[in-house]
Design an enzyme around this catalytic site. Structure first.
Site, PDB file in Angstrom:
ATOM      1  N   LYS A 271       0.848  -1.192   0.000  1.00  0.00           N
ATOM      2  CA  LYS A 271       0.000   0.000   0.000  1.00  0.00           C
ATOM      3  C   LYS A 271       0.884   1.243   0.000  1.00  0.00           C
ATOM      4  O   LYS A 271       1.891   1.294   0.733  1.00  0.00           O
ATOM      5  CB  LYS A 271      -0.913  -0.023   1.228  1.00  0.00           C
ATOM      6  CG  LYS A 271      -1.940   1.102   1.308  1.00  0.00           C
ATOM      7  CD  LYS A 271      -2.834   0.901   2.527  1.00  0.00           C
ATOM      8  CE  LYS A 271      -3.885   1.998   2.676  1.00  0.00           C
ATOM      9  NZ  LYS A 271      -4.765   1.773   3.843  1.00  0.00           N
TER      10      LYS A 271
ATOM     11  N   SER B 234      -9.429   1.755   3.055  1.00  0.00           N
ATOM     12  CA  SER B 234      -8.624   2.541   2.142  1.00  0.00           C
ATOM     13  C   SER B 234      -7.612   1.721   1.359  1.00  0.00           C
ATOM     14  O   SER B 234      -7.016   2.196   0.387  1.00  0.00           O
ATOM     15  CB  SER B 234      -7.887   3.632   2.935  1.00  0.00           C
ATOM     16  OG  SER B 234      -7.019   3.073   3.921  1.00  0.00           O
TER      17      SER B 234
ATOM     18  N   SER C 293      -9.717  -0.656   7.263  1.00  0.00           N
ATOM     19  CA  SER C 293      -9.176  -0.634   5.905  1.00  0.00           C
ATOM     20  C   SER C 293      -8.472  -1.914   5.495  1.00  0.00           C
ATOM     21  O   SER C 293      -8.215  -2.126   4.312  1.00  0.00           O
ATOM     22  CB  SER C 293      -8.207   0.542   5.758  1.00  0.00           C
ATOM     23  OG  SER C 293      -8.878   1.771   5.943  1.00  0.00           O
TER      24      SER C 293
END
Length: 604
Positions: free
Chosen positions: A77, A151, A175
């Protein structure tokens, strides 16, 4: 020919059969190029750099599978540092080139894993839907009209579409779990502090966690064990203090009454109920609990002063670059500007009040099984109402880090619309390993495959065995029962209750004279035709078991107690001479009922 989903077992078998890391990265390069979702990566590792990484690995560790993650491709990420790739947090103006890997990334690379790129996210990890990025919105692998969840949006889609074996995400409010549910994946959300956050752009620094998206629970746990470990450079890093869960008679807390909220999504509600029934079939005891204090704690994350942590993370950058923020993210973070120190303390006080209320609910259940997300939305719907709909997605996730819990999100099947749903197992801090067996069994029993391969089987090689903590079982009869005066002698050294059950029918129960608190005498009398007596089976660490037994005063002692199912477990028994003339209470069915007859107002 590699399978669609690059799970650990399949890749290891392929390597053992002659596949090389160079072959693997060529497959990754081809799959990335063929992907129909252009929003998965913010920065993909170049083809040449992937090939160089594969050659370097083969040079330093030539033997296939000679490292724990030898040649395993993973995505990161883009709020987590990976040397050689910029970190942007989905805000181009914020971008920087990290001098080193994040601690977790470095550990994974040292174990042989290969970074294939930095993935898209809701900007500054602020959102659960995946649409708040200037690089576009990654989509559900099952329907491009629908959100991927966020996210950690790109990370989930990378694994679910077969580009990576696993991916790192982060999780503040959910997330690392919501995108798993929306893409038929496993999401490993460790106990806060178990994985180092050094090298991670913070969202809410005091509760942030690095997470793992994987095809199976076994894969996720294996990868987590490589990445975890205390890091003195991270002030929120913690030494693990592993906690066990009962291996039989596990009590699973489930939603009830008005706390069951699915916002009209009958498919997700049905999948949740089916998961509960599967847990029951797997041997769990299903118990309702009051979710209200957990829900109120969850609300504090965005409605309380914790949103000020998001401002603290980017305050200097915001002062000069407000125009570079996603409008919704900007509104959320700027909303913290009116929070005061008084608000922060009042929020902390309120959280502790709610924590105390949740402790009462934890006495009812060993783990919680919750919907990972109560529903999902199309990208168009989310963009039209980004705050309200996003808030709904976190109804069952936002509390977990605030209340210091471990969690594993697993697939739960598919709805009539072809979209997946998921459930999450939540346990107290450091039950990360103990949750894994039930989580794995729930995933397998859902028969939903892995990622986009929803009809494929889950490899037996990744099956998670029942967690064996080496504790010694013991049958208790009286003052050591749950809620009784001496129960602390079991809980103090880390013991836990395995189950409540009954003895075989040939046991009698007496009240021993001149004991304080009153103690029972359990005596076996072959040929006695009773209904059995209620007892509890507890588990103690081996050293604690030895100390416990040494302190038992005569005429009590430890012997084998036969239970109603025929099993024989060490437990309290009494010498026969001590019950001569003693009051017999066998007919009451157990010591707890005897206590109630003596004190009608007792709650034990």
């Amino acid at each position: 020919m590699l399978p669609t989903i690059l799970d650990l077992s399949s890749l290891r078998a392929a390597y053992q059969s002659g596949l090389t890391p160079l072959d693997l990265v060529e497959t990754v390069i081809a799959r990335r190029a063929a992907s129909k979702d252009p929003a998965i990566f913010i920065t993909a590792t170049s083809a040449e750099d992937l090939r160089a990484a594969a050659r370097d690995l083969m040079a330093r560790a030539p033997e296939p599978n000679s490292l724990p993650l030898w040649g395993i491709p993973f995505a990161v990420k883009d709020n987590i540092d990976a040397a050689g790739l910029p970190t942007t947090a989905a805000c181009p103006a914020y971008a920087y080139d990290p001098a080193a890997d994040a601690t977790a990334v470095g550990r994974l690379k040292a174990a042989g894993a290969i970074v294939i790129g930095k993935t898209n996210l809701d900007q500054f990890a602020t959102g659960l839907n995946g649409t708040r990025s200037p690089h576009g919105a990654p989509r559900s692998v099952f329907d491009p009209e629908y959100i991927s969840g966020g996210s950690s949006s790109g990370s989930a889609v990378a694994v679910a579409s077969g580009l990576a074996t696993f991916a790192l995400g982060t999780d503040t409010a959910g997330s690392g779990r919501v995108p798993a549910a929306f893409n038929n994946l496993v999401g490993i959300k460790p106990t806060p502090g178990l994985l180092s956050n050094t090298g991670t752009v913070p969202a809410c620094r005091s509760v942030d966690c690095i997470t793992i998206f994987a095809a199976t629970v076994g894969d996720g746990i294996a990868i987590r064990k490589v990445a975890e470990g205390f890091d003195a450079a991270d002030p929120f890093s913690r030494e693990a203090k592993w906690t066990s869960l009962p291996t039989s008679g596990l009590r699973v807390g489930v939603l009830c009454g008005a706390e069951r909220e699915f916002f009209g999504d009958a498919d997700v509600e049905r999948l949740y109920d089916q998961a509960i029934e599967r847990a029951r079939t797997l041997g769990a005891t299903v118990v309702p609990f009051d979710y209200a204090p957990f829900r109120e704690a969850a609300a504090l994350l965005y409605e309380g002063p914790w949103v000020a942590e998001r401002l603290a993370a980017v305050e200097d950058f915001l002062a000069t670059n407000a125009g570079d923020f996603d409008p919704t993210v900007l509104k959320i973070i700027e909303g913290a500007k009116d929070k005061t120190a008084v608000d922060a303390f009042n929020g902390r006080y309120r959280l502790e009040e709610l924590r105390r209320k949740t402790q009462a609910e934890w006495k009812k259940a060993d783990v919680l099984v919750l919907p990972t997300a109560p529903t999902t939305y199309t990208v168009v719907e989310m963009m039209a109402d980004p705050v309200t709909l996003n808030g709904r997605l976190g109804r069952y996730t936002n509390f977990v880090n605030l209340l210091d819990c471990a969690a594993i999100a697993v697939p739960a099947g598919f709805g009539s619309n072809g979209l997946p749903g998921g459930v999450t197992l939540v346990g107290p801090a450091f039950t990360d390993d103990a949750l894994a067996s039930l989580a794995d069994s729930l995933h397998r029993s859902a028969v939903s495959g892995m990622g986009i391969d929803c009809t494929g089987g889950i490899p037996d090689e990744s099956r998670v065995a029942t967690h064996d903590d080496g504790f010694v079982p013991i049958v208790v009869v009286g003052a050591h029962l749950t809620g009784m005066p001496l129960n602390h002698e079991l809980t103090g050294p880390g013991g836990y209750r395995l189950k409540t059950c009954r003895t075989a029918g040939d046991y009698r129960l007496f009240v021993l004279p001149d004991t304080l608190p009153p103690k029972p005498g359990l005596l076996r009398e072959p040929g006695f035709a009773g209904n059995g007596l209620e007892v509890e089976v507890w588990a103690l660490p081996p050293a604690a078991f030895g100390n416990f037994v040494q302190k038992i005063p005569g005429p009590l002692g430890i012997g084998k107690v036969v239970l109603e199912d025929g099993s024989r477990i060490s437990g309290f028994l009494c010498e026969a001479h001590a019950v001569a003339g003693a009051e017999e209470v066998t007919a009451l069915g157990g010591w707890r009922e005897y206590v109630r007859t003596k004190n009608p107002h007792s709650t034990v």
